[in-house]
Design a protein around this motif. Structure first.
Motif, short mmCIF file in Angstrom:
data_model
loop_
_atom_site.label_atom_id
_atom_site.label_comp_id
_atom_site.label_asym_id
_atom_site.label_seq_id
_atom_site.Cartn_x
_atom_site.Cartn_y
_atom_site.Cartn_z
N LYS A 81 0.83 -1.19 0.00
CA LYS A 81 0.00 0.00 0.00
C LYS A 81 0.88 1.25 0.00
O LYS A 81 1.82 1.37 0.78
CB LYS A 81 -0.93 0.01 1.22
CG LYS A 81 -2.07 -0.98 1.11
CD LYS A 81 -3.06 -0.83 2.26
CE LYS A 81 -4.26 -1.76 2.08
NZ LYS A 81 -5.21 -1.67 3.21
N GLY A 82 0.57 2.17 -0.89
CA GLY A 82 1.33 3.40 -0.99
C GLY A 82 2.65 3.26 -1.70
O GLY A 82 3.43 4.22 -1.78
N PHE A 83 2.92 2.08 -2.23
CA PHE A 83 4.18 1.84 -2.95
C PHE A 83 3.99 2.29 -4.40
O PHE A 83 3.14 1.75 -5.12
CB PHE A 83 4.54 0.36 -2.87
CG PHE A 83 5.96 0.05 -3.24
CD1 PHE A 83 7.00 0.88 -2.88
CD2 PHE A 83 6.27 -1.12 -3.95
CE1 PHE A 83 8.32 0.58 -3.23
CE2 PHE A 83 7.57 -1.43 -4.29
CZ PHE A 83 8.59 -0.58 -3.93
N VAL A 84 4.76 3.26 -4.81
CA VAL A 84 4.62 3.86 -6.13
C VAL A 84 5.99 4.03 -6.77
O VAL A 84 7.02 3.89 -6.08
CB VAL A 84 3.91 5.24 -6.03
CG1 VAL A 84 2.48 5.08 -5.53
CG2 VAL A 84 4.71 6.18 -5.13
N LYS A 87 10.09 4.85 -5.43
CA LYS A 87 10.28 4.45 -4.04
C LYS A 87 10.96 3.08 -4.01
O LYS A 87 10.97 2.36 -5.01
CB LYS A 87 8.95 4.38 -3.29
CG LYS A 87 8.32 5.74 -2.98
CD LYS A 87 7.04 5.57 -2.17
CE LYS A 87 6.43 6.91 -1.81
NZ LYS A 87 7.22 7.64 -0.81
N ASN A 187 13.49 6.88 -0.88
CA ASN A 187 12.88 7.54 -2.03
C ASN A 187 13.94 7.77 -3.10
O ASN A 187 15.13 7.95 -2.79
CB ASN A 187 12.25 8.88 -1.64
CG ASN A 187 10.87 8.70 -1.04
OD1 ASN A 187 9.87 9.12 -1.61
ND2 ASN A 187 10.80 8.05 0.12
#
Length: 463
Positions: A81-84, A87, A187
């Motif tokens: 989740k939230g991995f884009v 990153k 990041n």
């Protein structure tokens, strides 16, 4: 014998096979052992800046395709989740029984495009699942460089460097020609080096912040020379392969747990897929802990500090088993051990005396197998395992990363059993007698900087 399964059947006992491995010492290939000396190089990552060359000793596994993220999620104890894109994260894979196969750094390069960088066990497992799991993905396996090239040319798809240390930012900004915008941990962005756009990852090793950079292998020498030139005024030093491996003693990562692949009928197809000369078939177990049951060498994520990664917001291999572990409560946890200097000196001094001596302790890295398991006791009772050991010039101490019973507290003294009796057939083991080394149970990470500067997570023990 064509695969791991046939090797194990022929061997009879898996522990005996791996303890008697003839593979020799684990080699960090191609990079020179020392550029100055390993003591000065260790000190540089604490006091100035260093250049780590990670080009050669790790596998790069490229994963591409419309199902890539869904595929990775099916194998990871981590949440996606939230991995884009842009990153990265520490990826950990477990067997069906909830024991660690391996870990690596997972880079989200672009939509539907990833690369995993790390030791072979985790990459092998993911590569197998990509070929057999029915996902719409393609994997490309760029193997680590040969341990002993014997004069043959060595090439990789990418070079991979890290610039680390308290003065790393000054080197990075100078190379970039302007201050590099501050990035959050893990990041990615870009910087300029010699007019080239180079991808960066905000990272940290050895307890100090810095960046990891990579690019086409044919640009390696040009980029390396530029980093060394820019770093001169800040005391930057290149780090050789002898010192490189010891940075984890200060920062707290256990590099080489035994991959939990040797048992369980559900893992049979994987064992039949792994070749007879694979890391898993040829790797060596070393140390004073001896059990005839290979599963006694398996480790859970909770035992080696990966508990904060475990998330049950998705289905993945090993989930059911991990759910039953109740967050690792009542089990072992990761610590650092600070070895008693008088005991270490006694072991080393025995090499200068005629007659029997204790197992040789190498400097700065004292491991003599792929996966190391030394027995720890307290009051005559087994209380844990020492898993990775060596010397820190910065701390003036031999250290090891260990997993200990829940009731073993920071500040307690334990006994590390050093040596193999009976002596194993490994080429790295000479005839010797066993002995005991006292050690103080200490925090992990051991380096104060690592405990205070790293992002919360597996190193700090915070979620």
């Amino acid at each position: 014998m064509s695969n791991l399964e046939s090797v194990l059947k022929a061997a009879g006992n898996t522990v005996d096979h791996l303890r008697g491995s003839q593979i020799g010492a684990y080699v960090y290939p191609v990079v020179a052992p020392e550029f100055s000396n390993w003591r000065t190089e260790q000190a540089a990552w604490r006091n100035a800046a260093v250049l780590f060359d990670q080009t050669h000793h790790m596998v790069d596994l490229f994963i591409d395709g419309p199902d890539a993220l869904k595929f990775i999620e099916s194998l990871a104890i981590n949440s996606m989740k939230g991995f884009v894109p842009n990153k990265a994260k520490q990826f950990v894979a477990c067997s069906y029984s909830g024991h660690v196969i391996g870990d690596n750094i997972l880079f989200y390069l672009a939509e539907n495009s990833f690369v995993m960088v790390g030791r072979a066990p985790s990459c092998n497992w993911v590569h197998f699942q990509a070929q057999t799991g029915g996902f719409n993905v393609k994997t490309t396996y760029d193997d680590r460089s040969p341990s002993r090239p014997n004069g043959h040319a060595v090439t990789r798809r990418y070079y991979r460097f890290q610039i680390q240390g308290p003065k790393a930012k000054f080197v990075i900004d100078k190379l970039n020609g302007a201050p590099l915008p501050e990035l959050k941990f893990f990041n990615m962005a870009e910087m300029n080096i010699k007019g080239r756009k180079v991808r960066t990852l905000r990272h940290g090793m050895a307890g100090e912040p810095g960046v990891e950079i990579w690019g086409p292998y044919n640009e390696r020498e040009e980029i390396r020379d530029a980093i060394l030139e820019a770093g001169k005024e800040f005391g930057l030093l290149p780090v050789g392969s002898r010192a490189y491996a010891t940075n984890t003693l200060e920062s707290g990562w256990v590099p080489s747990p035994l991959p939990a692949v040797y048992t369980d009928e559900r893992m049979r197809k994987y064992r039949e897929w792994l070749p007879a000369n694979s890391y898993e078939a040829a790797g060596a177990i070393g140390g004073s802990f001896v059990s005839q049951n290979i599963e006694d060498y398996y480790l859970t994520p909770y035992e080696i500090g990966y508990g904060p990664f475990v998330r049950f917001d998705h289905d993945f291999i090993g989930r059911e088993a991990l759910e039953k572990m109740n967050g690792g409560k009542g089990g072992r946890r990761k610590v650092t051990l600070a070895w008693n200097s008088d005991d270490v000196a006694r072991v080393i001094a025995s090499m200068l005396q005629k007659g029997d001596h204790f197992k040789y302790i190498d400097w700065p890295l004292s491991n003599y197998a792929n996966s190391n398991y030394d027995l720890l006791t307290a009051g005559g009772k087994a209380v844990g395992l020492s898993l990775f050991s060596g010397y820190s010039y910065n701390e003036r101490s031999f250290l090891s990363l260990a997993t200990v019973d829940e009731d073993v507290e920071i500040g307690n003294e334990v006994v590390l059993h050093w040596g193999e009796v009976p002596n194993s057939a490994k080429t790295t083991v000479e005839p010797h007698k066993a002995t005991e080394i006292r050690a103080i149970v200490s925090p992990v990470p051991y380096a104060v900087t690592a405990r205070t500067a790293y992002a919360d997570g597996w190193r700090t023990g915070k979620k």
